[in-house]
Write an enzyme that holds these catalytic residues in place. Sequence first.
Site, short mmCIF file in Angstrom:
data_model
loop_
_atom_site.label_atom_id
_atom_site.label_comp_id
_atom_site.label_asym_id
_atom_site.label_seq_id
_atom_site.Cartn_x
_atom_site.Cartn_y
_atom_site.Cartn_z
N CYS A 277 35.86 43.29 41.97
CA CYS A 277 35.27 43.51 43.29
C CYS A 277 34.34 42.37 43.76
O CYS A 277 34.35 42.00 44.93
CB CYS A 277 34.45 44.79 43.30
SG CYS A 277 35.04 46.06 42.20
N HIS B 13 40.95 44.64 47.55
CA HIS B 13 39.81 45.20 48.26
C HIS B 13 40.03 45.02 49.74
O HIS B 13 40.34 43.91 50.19
CB HIS B 13 38.52 44.54 47.79
CG HIS B 13 38.22 44.85 46.36
ND1 HIS B 13 38.67 44.06 45.34
CD2 HIS B 13 37.61 45.92 45.79
CE1 HIS B 13 38.32 44.60 44.18
NE2 HIS B 13 37.68 45.74 44.42
N GLN C 125 44.98 44.04 36.53
CA GLN C 125 45.25 45.03 37.56
C GLN C 125 45.85 44.37 38.79
O GLN C 125 45.50 43.23 39.12
CB GLN C 125 43.94 45.68 38.01
CG GLN C 125 43.22 46.44 36.95
CD GLN C 125 41.89 46.93 37.49
OE1 GLN C 125 41.06 46.14 37.96
NE2 GLN C 125 41.67 48.23 37.46
ZN LIG Z 1 36.99 47.05 43.12
#
Ligand SMILES: [Zn+2]
Length: 638
Positions: A337, A388, A384
């Site tokens: 993030c 976002h 992953q």
């Molecule tokens: Zn995230």
Amino acid sequence: MKNVKIQLPDGKRAEFPAGASVKTILESSGAKGLDEAVAARFNGKLVDMSHGVTEDGKIEPVAAASRDGLEVLRHSISHVMAQAVQDLFPGVKVAIGPSIEEGFYYDFDFKDTFTTEDLARIEERMAEIVSRDDSFERRELPRTEAIRFFRDRGEIYKVELLEDLPEEVDTVSLYGQGGYVDLCRGPHIPSTGRIRAFKLLNVAGAYWRGDEKNAMLQRIYGTGFATKAELDDYLTAVEEAKKRDHRRLGRELDLFQVNDEVGPGLIIFHPKGALLRTIIEDWERKEHLKRGYDIVQGPQILKGDLWKRSGHFDHYRENMYFTEVDEELYGIKPMNCIAHMLIYKSKIRSYRDLPLRYFELGTVHRHEKTGVLHGLLRARQFTQDDAHILCTPEQLNAEIQAITGFVDDAMRIFRFEYEVELSTRPAKSIGTDEDWEMATTALEGSLKDRGMAYEVNAGDGAFYGPKIDFKLKDALKRKWQCATIQCDFTLPERFDLTYVGADGERHRPVMLHRVILGAIERFMGVLIEHYGGAFPLWLSPVQATVMTVTDRHIPYGEEVLRSLREAGVRAEGDFRNEKLGYKIREGQMQKVPFMLVIGDREVESRTVSPRQRDGENLGALAVPDFIRLVLEKTDRFE
Ligand SMILES: [Zn+2]
Ligand SMILES: [Zn+2]
């Protein structure tokens, strides 16, 4: 005595004398399916059929085959197993025996090790107890008396459980059947005769209360179902799952290794595994670009201060790895993030720029406990397909709908069914009540607008926001978490992300964290088991193996191999001096979609004769025709 007003399963209301049992009330109401009922719900609470009703309320029977019913049934079978174990092995002390996801267990303290033969004897004794149809009797006792009761029987674990109960608990319940008595909240099935299908599975070591400082106990696992047919289906599925175990297939197909020398939870991909992964990742990049995402990439380590700011240091530290560089603390990223937010912050953003969608095949490290690591399915380093999305609150609905559409396409292409779950605010969380309310409403509204069926998991959200989880169902009907969409009002606040609105004022964007397949490693593990290693053509790391009958066929074999590779077909050559039968058997073991045998006829006619994995022969084809066939199927995800 006063009467109680009861709402019956058919919706009708009736009065009964206070203290009447659930069973009596249900029988008198003529409710259907009572033969299948193992317990009941009274005002939402699970109770025994013998429970005496002393207040007004609503009663519903709980069928053995339902989720709650299975729990009651399996927990009751665990009591019967404990009874059988104590009958057969004097001196055994019982610890705890709950129902679990796929069955039940009971922990025992015994000087000898239980063997497979012992399990068979225990099963036999359990069958006897079942045929006696002893009833389960509930009894309430003052805690002090219960302690005395179990202490007299030498049941030290029960005594410890009782002594550790919160001070205000002064009454506890015991359940007995056929002379065996256990400390238990219940509820239980009415009598042992309700048990129709059970099987003991295996024995494993387990520390008392999961603490390695405590005594090592023996845990016997078993399972039970409402019917014999369901049990048989389950046992067949377990056998099939063993055959498809991705760790075993990973070895047989030479895809990857997990090596103790390297460390637990760390995966080394071999050429074919790395190629399978590359195929998936290429698909990811293409699909994301098509859907208006930007591909970005952040660093593997970020300064500790950023993790403090994000809240991970306070809420997630135990799962993170840290390192020191130039005497400064750095955290190895457990999620992607932060870098994405810093990209957002690199410019002044206007409402016209939004939504922004940052995609990264982001490699993360999480310190999972050694005990939960499981091949590709649970690793400490994984990548992953993370993105976002930063948008205005007004854009949230459309963005979430676009993601659910993406997931739907992905599941169709990889051939999975799936289910959807909405998870709401957990006990440990950050953010205001209004934020949670707004985020939860946005997620739920998008699902409703798309007309998707979903279940609600109360309290199961991430600490920073509610989420939608997609659980795919594999060929064995097992469910796996894959995609998630998490709504986050907190990180944009903590990192002071803003955009200039149409009104010229600064506003806070909303942030969505989302993955589609989830961790690529884990998804690969699921894929391997789903397909039993026989991947569809488009995913197969090797799509065709060229096999020569004798050495004089090698020059043409090499020519064919070169043509295939130049055209983009993933091909291998098997030009070894081995018998053709041996080469074909090996090709079948490797589950290669096409085997191309090159003999005199092929050399002469300059063709190939593709033999499919299922044994079917396609007949002689010119090489360009075979190439077209493979590429077209690959394009259609076949
Ligand atoms: Zn995230
Ligand atoms: Zn119990």
